[in-house]
Scaffold this motif. Structure first.
Motif, PDB file in Angstrom:
ATOM      1  N   UNK A 143      -2.864  -5.424  -2.097  1.00 59.97           N
ATOM      2  CA  UNK A 143      -3.166  -5.041  -0.726  1.00 59.97           C
ATOM      3  C   UNK A 143      -4.658  -5.093  -0.480  1.00 59.97           C
ATOM      4  N   UNK A 144      -5.041  -4.776   0.741  1.00 54.26           N
ATOM      5  CA  UNK A 144      -6.451  -4.815   1.108  1.00 54.26           C
ATOM      6  C   UNK A 144      -7.219  -3.720   0.370  1.00 54.26           C
ATOM      7  N   UNK A 145      -8.394  -4.058  -0.092  1.00 54.60           N
ATOM      8  CA  UNK A 145      -9.286  -3.104  -0.745  1.00 54.60           C
ATOM      9  C   UNK A 145     -10.608  -3.062   0.027  1.00 54.60           C
TER      10      UNK A 145
ATOM     11  N   UNK B 115       0.846  -1.188   0.000  1.00 54.25           N
ATOM     12  CA  UNK B 115       0.000   0.000   0.000  1.00 54.25           C
ATOM     13  C   UNK B 115       0.878   1.234   0.000  1.00 54.25           C
ATOM     14  N   UNK B 116       0.577   2.210  -0.861  1.00 54.15           N
ATOM     15  CA  UNK B 116       1.324   3.445  -0.916  1.00 54.15           C
ATOM     16  C   UNK B 116       0.722   4.429   0.059  1.00 54.15           C
ATOM     17  N   UNK B 117       1.564   5.059   0.869  1.00 56.82           N
ATOM     18  CA  UNK B 117       1.096   6.032   1.833  1.00 56.82           C
ATOM     19  C   UNK B 117       1.545   7.423   1.432  1.00 56.82           C
TER      20      UNK B 117
ATOM     21  N   UNK C 133      -5.383  -0.343  -6.319  1.00 57.43           N
ATOM     22  CA  UNK C 133      -6.338  -1.436  -6.495  1.00 57.43           C
ATOM     23  C   UNK C 133      -5.911  -2.312  -7.661  1.00 57.43           C
ATOM     24  N   UNK C 134      -6.342  -3.572  -7.630  1.00 61.79           N
ATOM     25  CA  UNK C 134      -5.979  -4.537  -8.675  1.00 61.79           C
ATOM     26  C   UNK C 134      -6.782  -4.256  -9.938  1.00 61.79           C
ATOM     27  N   UNK C 135      -6.365  -3.216 -10.652  1.00 61.29           N
ATOM     28  CA  UNK C 135      -7.040  -2.752 -11.863  1.00 61.29           C
ATOM     29  C   UNK C 135      -5.982  -2.417 -12.902  1.00 61.29           C
TER      30      UNK C 135
ATOM     31  N   UNK D 233     -13.727  -6.701  -6.771  1.00 66.86           N
ATOM     32  CA  UNK D 233     -12.494  -7.396  -6.388  1.00 66.86           C
ATOM     33  C   UNK D 233     -12.618  -8.047  -5.026  1.00 66.86           C
ATOM     34  N   UNK D 234     -13.591  -7.608  -4.239  1.00 61.26           N
ATOM     35  CA  UNK D 234     -13.782  -8.120  -2.881  1.00 61.26           C
ATOM     36  C   UNK D 234     -14.995  -9.030  -2.793  1.00 61.26           C
TER      37      UNK D 234
END
Length: 396
Positions: free
Chosen positions: A386-388, A1-3, A38-40, A321-322
């Motif tokens: 990462x978590x979405x 995850x990018x912060x 996101x996985x896109x 995705x979730x």
């Protein structure tokens, strides 16, 4: 995850870096928000096979969502360098500005939570008794994003001169620009957008549908006015409809609107609403024009509102995705369309042949959702990064 942690690179940004824009620098250094990939694969949108961008939006998470395979994702690895090589088709400039738009959504939601804590706007729960108050507050965040970025910032200079990378982008969500102010004043002599009170004017319009100062005759006589205001006049009703659909989906109770109620005006007469519009306008003006936080400390908040897990997914507001769509599950045509668009966007673009991409485009235009899903059934999925979130506004 990018912060979006403060950047610790000592050098000055390249003359062609988008960090030359103060608002962009503040977005990347503000600990209030974080970037969530996101996985896109955004190439489906770049190549105009998927007609809308599906990175998604949820200001209650204080997150800026982006496609993991996108111009924005690549640029974030080197924001201090020249943006030119990332900006084919102006995709990067638009993605950075939409991230800025969403940042102002998140920031203004946090300001509302500070100015009116009794509303519990960022935490909920959303119920029948407070849903319209949430609608009002959400419309305020939309007004803040539009006024702050478009009216008070982008309209006051020439972006292609400020960042010399050949961009064709002038504004983001409206075509208003201060260079046309003499034309606007031909039909409304007292017109002045560069003042704190203009925020209240636009917020009232988003809530009521009434734009003060210009009439239909003026729009007929001025193409510049028509280009600017025709979008705003239709967008206000759309904002009310989408906001009510989104928040009623997040509500802890089952709430439905009659179709005619979705675009109905939002009440503005309550004194606390008048006060909140005024105070948020002052704070936003200080942020955009003076780089000031107005002394506000934006605190951490509790868990954001979430849709009940037992609620049937509506893929205009649910992350595919979730949450998968079960074959036997009934869903509305609108929900099914967005499920299919999300599934395509989550497919690796290069794993599908050019012939299949053309067939996908034809299937989408025919609204043949079954055929579109069949065409990508065995294609490679974009790997999770990462978590979405489950709740995600992707309606365009």
């Amino acid at each position: 995850m990018l912060n979006a942690a403060p950047l610790s690179i000592p050098s000055e940004p390249h003359p062609e870096s988008l960090l030359r824009l103060p608002l962009v620098r503040r977005m990347l250094s503000d600990p209030l928000v974080r970037f969530v990939p996101r996985a896109i694969d955004q190439r489906w949108y770049y190549e105009r096979i998927v007609p809308v961008t599906l990175a998604g939006f949820n200001p209650f998470h204080r997150a800026l969502f982006l496609a993991n395979n996108s111009a924005l994702s690549r640029w974030l690895a080197d924001p201090y360098g020249s943006a030119r090589d990332y900006n084919e088709g102006d995709h990067l400039v638009r993605e950075v500005l939409f991230a800025e738009h969403d940042y102002l959504h998140c920031w203004s939601a946090a300001v509302i939570a500070e100015l009116a804590p009794w509303l519990r706007f960022e935490t909920g729960p959303i119920l029948r008794d407070n849903l319209e108050d949430f609608v009002f507050c959400q419309l305020l965040t939309e007004a803040a994003a539009t006024v702050g970025l478009d009216y008070w910032y982008l309209s006051t200079f020439n972006l292609s001169e400020r960042i010399p990378i050949g961009t064709t982008v002038v504004n983001l969500t409206v075509s208003y620009h201060e260079r046309h102010v003499s034309e606007y004043r031909r039909f409304c002599p007292q017109w002045e957008a560069q003042r704190p009170e203009f925020f209240t004017d636009l917020a009232r319009f988003y809530c009521s549908g009434v734009f003060e100062g210009f009439d239909v005759r003026a729009l007929r006589r001025s193409p510049q006015l028509l280009k600017w205001l025709s979008h705003e006049l239709t967008y206000g009703a759309t904002q009310r409809e989408y906001t009510r659909l989104w928040l009623s989906f997040l509500a802890a109770e089952e709430i439905s609107y009659d179709p005619r109620e979705l675009t109905a005006p939002v009440s503005l007469e309550e004194p606390w609403k008048q006060r909140l519009m005024h105070e948020l306008g002052l704070v936003l003006f200080a942020k955009i024009k003076e780089d000031s936080d107005s002394g506000l400390v934006l605190r951490n908040r509790s868990e954001p509102p979430e849709s009940p897990r037992e609620r049937r997914p509506d893929f205009r507001f649910v992350n595919a995705n979730v949450v998968p769509l079960k074959p036997e599950a009934a869903t509305s045509p609108q929900s099914l369309r967005y499920y299919v668009l999300q599934r395509i966007s989550a497919t690796v673009f290069d794993s599908v042949s050019g012939e299949v991409r053309l067939a996908l485009g034809r299937a989408l235009r025919r609204e043949d959702h079954e055929e579109a899903l069949r065409l990508i059934e065995w294609a490679e999925r974009v790997l999770p990064v990462g978590a979405e979130p489950r709740d995600l506004f992707v309606l365009n």
